[in-house]
Write a protein that holds these residues in place. Structure first.
Motif, PDB file in Angstrom:
ATOM      1  N   LYS A   1       0.837  -1.200   0.000  1.00 33.97           N
ATOM      2  CA  LYS A   1       0.000   0.000   0.000  1.00 33.97           C
ATOM      3  C   LYS A   1       0.873   1.251   0.000  1.00 33.97           C
ATOM      4  O   LYS A   1       1.963   1.266   0.584  1.00 33.97           O
ATOM      5  N   LYS A   2       0.357   2.278  -0.641  1.00 36.11           N
ATOM      6  CA  LYS A   2       1.083   3.545  -0.766  1.00 36.11           C
ATOM      7  C   LYS A   2       1.498   4.079   0.608  1.00 36.11           C
ATOM      8  O   LYS A   2       2.645   4.513   0.796  1.00 36.11           O
ATOM      9  N   GLU A   3       0.614   4.039   1.579  1.00 33.51           N
ATOM     10  CA  GLU A   3       0.906   4.550   2.920  1.00 33.51           C
ATOM     11  C   GLU A   3       2.059   3.776   3.566  1.00 33.51           C
ATOM     12  O   GLU A   3       2.925   4.355   4.218  1.00 33.51           O
ATOM     13  N   ASP A   4       2.058   2.441   3.386  1.00 29.52           N
ATOM     14  CA  ASP A   4       3.138   1.617   3.935  1.00 29.52           C
ATOM     15  C   ASP A   4       4.461   1.930   3.240  1.00 29.52           C
ATOM     16  O   ASP A   4       5.519   1.970   3.869  1.00 29.52           O
ATOM     17  N   TYR A   5       4.382   2.151   1.921  1.00 31.19           N
ATOM     18  CA  TYR A   5       5.596   2.482   1.167  1.00 31.19           C
ATOM     19  C   TYR A   5       6.176   3.814   1.648  1.00 31.19           C
ATOM     20  O   TYR A   5       7.385   3.936   1.855  1.00 31.19           O
ATOM     21  N   VAL A   6       5.318   4.784   1.853  1.00 30.75           N
ATOM     22  CA  VAL A   6       5.765   6.094   2.336  1.00 30.75           C
ATOM     23  C   VAL A   6       6.423   5.951   3.703  1.00 30.75           C
ATOM     24  O   VAL A   6       7.476   6.551   3.971  1.00 30.75           O
ATOM     25  N   LYS A   7       5.827   5.146   4.588  1.00 29.46           N
ATOM     26  CA  LYS A   7       6.413   4.918   5.920  1.00 29.46           C
ATOM     27  C   LYS A   7       7.792   4.275   5.799  1.00 29.46           C
ATOM     28  O   LYS A   7       8.737   4.671   6.486  1.00 29.46           O
ATOM     29  N   GLU A   8       7.915   3.254   4.935  1.00 29.89           N
ATOM     30  CA  GLU A   8       9.204   2.576   4.736  1.00 29.89           C
ATOM     31  C   GLU A   8      10.256   3.544   4.202  1.00 29.89           C
ATOM     32  O   GLU A   8      11.393   3.565   4.684  1.00 29.89           O
TER      33      GLU A   8
ATOM     34  N   THR B   1      10.304   6.825   4.365  1.00 32.13           N
ATOM     35  CA  THR B   1      10.607   7.839   5.376  1.00 32.13           C
ATOM     36  C   THR B   1      11.526   7.277   6.452  1.00 32.13           C
ATOM     37  O   THR B   1      12.494   7.926   6.863  1.00 32.13           O
ATOM     38  N   ALA B   2      11.241   6.073   6.906  1.00 33.35           N
ATOM     39  CA  ALA B   2      12.069   5.435   7.938  1.00 33.35           C
ATOM     40  C   ALA B   2      13.483   5.175   7.415  1.00 33.35           C
ATOM     41  O   ALA B   2      14.468   5.419   8.124  1.00 33.35           O
TER      42      ALA B   2
ATOM     43  N   GLN C   1      15.355   8.453   7.281  1.00 35.73           N
ATOM     44  CA  GLN C   1      15.710   8.904   8.632  1.00 35.73           C
ATOM     45  C   GLN C   1      16.895   8.101   9.179  1.00 35.73           C
ATOM     46  O   GLN C   1      17.808   8.662   9.787  1.00 35.73           O
TER      47      GLN C   1
END
Length: 139
Positions: free
Chosen positions: A47-54, A56-57, A60
């Motif tokens: 999912k797009k949201e999970d990809y963005v989290k990955e 971003t992490a 960081q």
């Protein structure tokens, strides 16, 4: 917070950080595509949201490692500028001794032009050899 470590430990950790940072950059994924009628990104199939989290992490983590690398590198430079050692050329800071070694090996910005000791040795030897040849020729 400041932590203490030996310079050798700092050098080892700095080398390890170079490998870790490059490895994380290589393995990270920051850009992917998604079709308008899909809810999962194309390459990773998440999912797009999970990809963005990955992404971003991962970013960081990389920036945190870079910050640690810079902190350790600055501490090594600072230590080298303050710590004095005795060499066959006299007393130097570690940074000064490293600079001298680099200069004598022909490294650095001057590309061998700053190896004054070797140049004067060659000049003295050359003049001596020429004088000996001239004296033998006269005899």
């Amino acid at each position: 917070m400041s932590e203490k470590m030996l310079v050798t430990q700092a050098l080892d950790e700095r080398d390890l950080l170079v490998k870790k940072i490059n490895d994380k950059i290589e393995k990270a994924s920051f850009i992917d595509t998604i079709k308008p009628n899909e809810d999962k990104v194309f390459e990773k199939r998440i999912k797009k949201e999970d990809y963005v989290k990955e992404a971003t992490a991962a970013y960081q983590q990389i920036t945190d490692l870079i910050e640690r690398f810079q902190t350790i590198d600055a501490a090594i430079v600072d230590s080298n500028a303050k710590t004095e050692i005795s060499t066959s050329y006299g007393k130097f800071t570690v940074a000064g001794a490293i600079s001298l070694r680099s200069r004598l090996r022909g490294g650095g910005a001057y590309d061998g032009e700053a190896d004054f000791e070797r140049r004067i040795q060659y000049k003295l030897q050359s003049e001596y050899d020429e004088t000996v040849v001239e004296l033998r020729r006269r005899s």
